[in-house]
Design an enzyme around this catalytic site. Structure first.
Site, PDB file in Angstrom:
ATOM      1  N   GLU A   1       0.945  -1.130   0.124  1.00 60.45           N
ATOM      2  CA  GLU A   1       0.005   0.033   0.003  1.00 60.45           C
ATOM      3  C   GLU A   1       0.777   1.328  -0.215  1.00 60.45           C
ATOM      4  O   GLU A   1       0.340   2.412  -0.663  1.00 60.45           O
ATOM      5  CB  GLU A   1      -0.993  -0.056   1.254  1.00 60.45           C
ATOM      6  CG  GLU A   1      -0.293   0.205   2.596  1.00 60.45           C
ATOM      7  CD  GLU A   1       0.234  -1.041   3.085  1.00 60.45           C
ATOM      8  OE1 GLU A   1       0.697  -1.012   4.393  1.00 60.45           O
ATOM      9  OE2 GLU A   1       0.025  -2.024   2.501  1.00 60.45           O
TER      10      GLU A   1
ATOM     11  N   HIS B   1       0.044 -12.308   4.006  1.00 66.32           N
ATOM     12  CA  HIS B   1      -1.047 -12.896   5.114  1.00 66.32           C
ATOM     13  C   HIS B   1      -1.397 -14.390   4.976  1.00 66.32           C
ATOM     14  O   HIS B   1      -1.079 -15.102   5.930  1.00 66.32           O
ATOM     15  CB  HIS B   1      -2.215 -11.901   5.046  1.00 66.32           C
ATOM     16  CG  HIS B   1      -1.766 -10.626   5.538  1.00 66.32           C
ATOM     17  ND1 HIS B   1      -1.493  -9.555   4.541  1.00 66.32           N
ATOM     18  CD2 HIS B   1      -2.036  -9.790   6.732  1.00 66.32           C
ATOM     19  CE1 HIS B   1      -1.356  -8.437   5.148  1.00 66.32           C
ATOM     20  NE2 HIS B   1      -1.556  -8.663   6.423  1.00 66.32           N
TER      21      HIS B   1
ATOM     22  N   ASP C   1      -6.224  -6.345   7.120  1.00 61.25           N
ATOM     23  CA  ASP C   1      -5.844  -5.385   7.739  1.00 61.25           C
ATOM     24  C   ASP C   1      -6.052  -3.971   6.927  1.00 61.25           C
ATOM     25  O   ASP C   1      -5.224  -2.871   7.132  1.00 61.25           O
ATOM     26  CB  ASP C   1      -4.513  -5.324   8.378  1.00 61.25           C
ATOM     27  CG  ASP C   1      -3.372  -5.710   7.308  1.00 61.25           C
ATOM     28  OD1 ASP C   1      -3.812  -5.711   6.036  1.00 61.25           O
ATOM     29  OD2 ASP C   1      -2.200  -5.770   7.772  1.00 61.25           O
TER      30      ASP C   1
ATOM     31  N   GLU D   1      -8.233  -9.777  11.947  1.00 64.96           N
ATOM     32  CA  GLU D   1      -6.867 -10.391  11.835  1.00 64.96           C
ATOM     33  C   GLU D   1      -6.432 -10.560  13.291  1.00 64.96           C
ATOM     34  O   GLU D   1      -5.924 -11.546  13.615  1.00 64.96           O
ATOM     35  CB  GLU D   1      -6.016  -9.448  10.935  1.00 64.96           C
ATOM     36  CG  GLU D   1      -4.732  -9.960  10.706  1.00 64.96           C
ATOM     37  CD  GLU D   1      -3.924  -9.041   9.614  1.00 64.96           C
ATOM     38  OE1 GLU D   1      -4.451  -8.654   8.725  1.00 64.96           O
ATOM     39  OE2 GLU D   1      -2.819  -8.455  10.227  1.00 64.96           O
TER      40      GLU D   1
END
Length: 289
Positions: A127, A147, A156, A248
């Site tokens: 990101e 992940h 997340d 998460e």
């Protein structure tokens, strides 16, 4: 081409962070470089703790007119190092979750066009570059998400931008299988604008940044706001970052191991954890005949 000089004056926050280096040119082009001990970033808790306040400082400094985010050496964030913060109680996870939410907020509050210059493999926290307004990549770049391959849900905030950028079906396949996206495939999929040999990557990013810096402040500022408006709405949704991060964290607390803090890795659940299911990079369009 006009010669652009670095600004001599350094705001206090330029030297306040151990994992981020800053330099700014006289025309307001700011370069943010992610690192570990001035080498390629090995992501860990120190990075995570510094990103939110660092991007907040960038966002409120109106002398930043165009921003470039890049990594160090020949990779962006290739590895996840050991997490050194205590992660035993719900409050420990809540601290990290709140910090993560504020990082997304601060990034999207940067009031200047942002160029992502991806200088090689990016297997964690894409990101930082993919929420930019332009994305340039070295020809050695590979995007991944760590992940699901490590037994935790990608909830997340990564799910927000990956599904938005890749589309729902491709995005879910990417996250569920641990697929890797090459620079060329990224360009085909629309998440990379230009591909360059690594030595040419930053010169091209700077060329674009200095070109943008010829526009007036309000032109740059208002264009950036128009671009980030949709992202802000997506990340503010119920499962955008806050609720998704809670899910998460609950999974972390419930399972018998946490690979990031090197706990319980001999547990039954860890031993049956499947490795990435995707066969090779560069074929997110699908396998089979």
């Amino acid at each position: 081409m006009a010669e652009h000089k670095l600004q001599a004056e350094r705001p206090a926050y330029f030297d306040a962070f151990e994992t981020i280096a800053f330099e700014r040119y006289e025309d307001g082009v700011l370069v943010i470089r992610i690192h570990s001990n001035n080498g390629p970033a090995e992501y860990g808790s120190l990075h995570h703790s510094e990103w939110s306040p660092a991007f907040r400082e960038v966002s409120v400094d109106r002398d930043n007119r165009v921003v470039i985010i890049t990594g160090t050496g020949d990779s962006f964030i290739p590895f996840h190092g050991k997490w050194t913060e205590t992660m035993e109680r719900g409050s420990d996870y809540d601290r990290v979750a709140e910090r993560h939410r504020r990082t997304f907020q601060a990034m999207l509050e940067i009031d200047a066009p942002v160029i992502g210059a991806v200088n090689g493999p990016c297997n964690h926290h894409a990101e930082l570059v993919l929420l930019a307004d332009m994305v340039l990549a070295a020809d050695t770049t590979i995007f991944g998400d760590g992940h699901m391959p490590n037994g935790e849900p990608a909830a997340d905030g990564n799910h927000v931008f990956w599904l938005e950028l890749l589309g729902q079906l491709r995005g879910k396949y990417f996250l569920l299988t641990g697929h890797k996206i090459t620079a060329e495939e990224g360009r085909d999929l629309g998440i990379v604008n230009e591909i360059w040999p690594l030595p040419d990557l930053m010169p091209r990013a700077l060329e674009l940044a200095h070109q943008l810096a010829t526009y007036a402040d309000l032109t740059l500022r208002f264009q950036r706001r128009a671009f980030t408006d949709r992202w802000k709405r997506l990340f503010a949704d119920q499962a955008g970052v806050g609720m998704g991060m809670a899910w998460e964290n609950a999974a972390h607390l419930d399972r018998q191991f946490n690979v990031w803090i090197e706990s319980g890795q001999d547990s039954e659940e860890f031993n049956r954890l499947q490795k990435p299911l995707a066969k090779k990079p560069g074929s997110l369009y699908g396998y089979g005949k």
